[in-house]
Scaffold this motif. Sequence first.
Motif, PDB file in Angstrom:
ATOM      1  N   LEU A  37      15.422  47.616 -55.472  1.00  8.64           N
ATOM      2  CA  LEU A  37      15.019  47.178 -54.370  1.00  8.64           C
ATOM      3  C   LEU A  37      14.521  48.683 -54.231  1.00  8.64           C
ATOM      4  O   LEU A  37      13.905  49.615 -52.498  1.00  8.64           O
ATOM      5  N   THR A  38      16.460  49.475 -54.275  1.00  9.42           N
ATOM      6  CA  THR A  38      15.315  50.865 -53.384  1.00  9.42           C
ATOM      7  C   THR A  38      14.449  51.427 -53.855  1.00  9.42           C
ATOM      8  O   THR A  38      14.134  52.692 -53.208  1.00  9.42           O
ATOM      9  N   GLY A  41      11.731  50.624 -51.883  1.00  5.03           N
ATOM     10  CA  GLY A  41      11.425  51.002 -50.876  1.00  5.03           C
ATOM     11  C   GLY A  41      11.024  52.679 -50.845  1.00  5.03           C
ATOM     12  O   GLY A  41      10.501  53.166 -49.956  1.00  5.03           O
ATOM     13  N   ALA A  45       7.732  54.365 -49.112  1.00  2.00           N
ATOM     14  CA  ALA A  45       7.914  54.915 -48.330  1.00  2.00           C
ATOM     15  C   ALA A  45       6.967  56.170 -48.721  1.00  2.00           C
ATOM     16  O   ALA A  45       7.096  57.212 -47.620  1.00  2.00           O
ATOM     17  N   MET A 152      12.421  52.484 -42.787  1.00  2.00           N
ATOM     18  CA  MET A 152      12.481  52.240 -44.129  1.00  2.00           C
ATOM     19  C   MET A 152      13.315  53.012 -45.487  1.00  2.00           C
ATOM     20  O   MET A 152      14.385  52.316 -46.404  1.00  2.00           O
ATOM     21  N   GLN A 155      17.131  51.935 -45.158  1.00  2.00           N
ATOM     22  CA  GLN A 155      17.388  50.638 -45.045  1.00  2.00           C
ATOM     23  C   GLN A 155      17.644  50.416 -46.882  1.00  2.00           C
ATOM     24  O   GLN A 155      18.257  50.115 -47.613  1.00  2.00           O
ATOM     25  N   SER A 156      17.083  51.526 -47.576  1.00  2.00           N
ATOM     26  CA  SER A 156      16.792  51.684 -49.285  1.00  2.00           C
ATOM     27  C   SER A 156      18.009  52.324 -49.000  1.00  2.00           C
ATOM     28  O   SER A 156      18.976  51.897 -50.538  1.00  2.00           O
TER      29      SER A 156
END
Length: 181
Positions: A37-38, A41, A45, A152, A155-156
């Motif tokens: 998920l990172t 992201g 971005a 964003m 979040q990452s």
Amino acid sequence: MDDHARAGSGTGEGLVDRHPRTGGNDGGLVRHGLVALTVIGVLGAAFELATEQHWKTVEQLIPWAALALLAIAVPLMYLRNSRRLLAAVRLVTVAVLLASLYGVYAHVAANHDAGVLDQRYAATWDTLPAISQWWYALTKMVGPAPPLAPGMLAQSALILLLATFTRRRSGATASIRSELD
């Protein structure tokens, strides 16, 4: 004490350990998912920044530096099981979180400054209550800067930070522990 309670006790490292019924190491699956998920992201971005040509000023390079830090931190998660390495990754994620907060502030402030130029509010901007002006800037009712875009990055960084709290054990440690249980 069950496996989940023991997973984080005393080490400060693990919140996820073996599955209580199967004995499998669910921490690895969770960690890999959080790291994936990172990466998604970071790539998202970077794409957004590139399409916006977000590199024209020194201030616009801050999110690129934050993305570079996250891109470096991701493989560090897989090098070895070291407290120092995890501390370094955590430090990077906190730095990116701070850069993201600055980004949200910079975007809202830019929108606020553009409020007087908006044709809907040009004549009344200075008479609006400050709370209304800042709300319009935050919600992008005035100004072109998207205040949530830096979120964003945050979040990452937060996802990668959470990944550092999953437990990673070597095969020998897992074997010894299963014999003790």
